[in-house]
Design a protein around this motif. Structure first.
Motif, PDB file in Angstrom:
ATOM      1  N   THR A 185      -1.092 -88.959  -8.939  1.00 22.35           N
ATOM      2  CA  THR A 185      -1.239 -89.259  -7.512  1.00 22.35           C
ATOM      3  C   THR A 185      -0.831 -88.078  -6.635  1.00 22.35           C
ATOM      4  OG1 THR A 185       1.007 -90.208  -7.396  1.00 22.35           O
ATOM      5  CG2 THR A 185      -0.810 -91.714  -7.909  1.00 22.35           C
ATOM      6  N   SER A 190      -1.590 -91.417   0.719  1.00 26.69           N
ATOM      7  CA  SER A 190      -0.770 -92.555   0.311  1.00 26.69           C
ATOM      8  C   SER A 190      -1.596 -93.795  -0.033  1.00 26.69           C
ATOM      9  CB  SER A 190       0.249 -92.895   1.406  1.00 26.69           C
ATOM     10  OG  SER A 190      -0.406 -93.172   2.640  1.00 26.69           O
ATOM     11  N   ARG A 194      -1.720 -95.504  -3.787  1.00 21.24           N
ATOM     12  CA  ARG A 194      -1.386 -96.911  -4.060  1.00 21.24           C
ATOM     13  C   ARG A 194      -2.504 -97.579  -4.859  1.00 21.24           C
ATOM     14  NH1 ARG A 194       0.665 -96.678   1.274  1.00 21.24           N
ATOM     15  NH2 ARG A 194      -1.266 -97.576   2.117  1.00 21.24           N
ATOM     16  N   ARG A 198      -2.048 -99.207  -8.556  1.00 24.17           N
ATOM     17  CA  ARG A 198      -2.410-100.606  -8.842  1.00 24.17           C
ATOM     18  C   ARG A 198      -3.336-100.679 -10.048  1.00 24.17           C
ATOM     19  NH1 ARG A 198      -2.684-101.233  -3.117  1.00 24.17           N
ATOM     20  NH2 ARG A 198      -4.942-100.878  -3.164  1.00 24.17           N
ATOM     21  N   SER A 223       6.549 -97.928  -9.858  1.00 26.02           N
ATOM     22  CA  SER A 223       5.458 -98.794 -10.294  1.00 26.02           C
ATOM     23  C   SER A 223       5.486 -99.012 -11.798  1.00 26.02           C
ATOM     24  CB  SER A 223       4.105 -98.189  -9.898  1.00 26.02           C
ATOM     25  OG  SER A 223       3.987 -98.053  -8.492  1.00 26.02           O
TER      26      SER A 223
END
Length: 256
Positions: A185, A190, A194, A198, A223
């Motif tokens: 990432t 942002s 995310r 996920r 996460s």
């Protein structure tokens, strides 16, 4: 939230072998009088179906650990096992076959080929391995990352987050035992970050995928199922299901 330092990370299914295991692994660079110990006697097992984030200060050995575990770098000492198979002494041809069939790798920079469509980029590992490329399999893996409708688009026609999802689909098309991710990432905004996190979470929870991820981002690390901290080439801490604030606090202590 936290757990004592352990060499076994994640949940091991059915008592079988870990997805990846490092046994007393060292990786040295330089000469005897100018020796750099990038890894210094690291022993750790990553359980099948788990997601582990690897963190530490700059120069702590994070990327070296990832590269040694994935067979991209030779170790100076110790053993690397992939689902119980010792790959330490494998020759270059065997390691190449291994990386094409049992290991997936996702980089910060996507590494897509600009002249190829999304589906052609995804099919590339199968072609390089000399395998038949089932169109249905390619479409299924693109659909799993939400990009079936963009399969004919080239990288320049996709956002950064979409390009990273294509890269993840490419890594997953061979159904690897382990997915290694190096700052996946780091180049994303942002919202895109995310979305990618996920997706990785779903891959672990729904498909039982094993993921080992290097990151500098406490939110990304939070996460994962657990976070392993390195310093000076050694494992110095471990946190199970930490919050982003807890990860940031531990990282700040190490950097201090």
């Amino acid at each position: 939230m936290t757990a004592p330092l352990s060499t076994e990370l994640g949940r091991r299914a059915g008592g079988g072998p870990a997805a990846v295991e490092l046994r007393d692994v060292s990786r040295h660079y330089g000469t005897k009088h100018d020796l750099v110990r990038a890894l210094d006697g690291v022993s750790v097992a990553f359980a099948e179906g788990s997601w582990t984030a690897v963190m530490g200060p700059s120069g702590s050995g994070k990327s070296t650990l990832l590269h040694c575990a994935a067979g991209l770098e030779r170790v100076s000492g110790g053993q690397v096992l992939l689902t119980g198979d010792d790959i330490t002494a494998a020759d270059d041809a065997a390691l190449t076959r291994l990386r094409r069939s049992r290991i997936g790798f996702v980089f910060q920079s996507f590494n897509l080929i600009g002249s190829l469509t999304a589906e052609q980029n995804v099919a590339l590992p199968l072609k390089l391995a000399g395998q038949r490329v089932p169109a249905r399999q390619v479409r299924q893996v693109l659909a799993s990352v939400g990009l079936d409708e963009r399969r004919r688009h080239r990288p320049r026609e996709l956002s950064g987050g979409q390009q990273q999802r294509v890269a993840i689909a490419r890594a997953m098309v061979t159904r690897p035992s382990v997915l290694f991710a190096d700052e996946p990432t780091g180049a994303l905004d942002s919202a895109s970050a995310r979305q990618v996190l996920r997706l990785l979470r779903e891959m672990v929870d729904r498909a039982g995928q094993t993921i080992v991820m290097v990151t500098h981002d406490p939110a990304a690390a939070a996460s994962a199922d657990s976070v392993m901290f390195l310093s000076d080439g050694r494992i110095v801490d471990h946190a199970a299901a930490p919050t982003a604030a807890e990860v940031a606090e531990r990282l700040a202590r190490l950097e201090a």
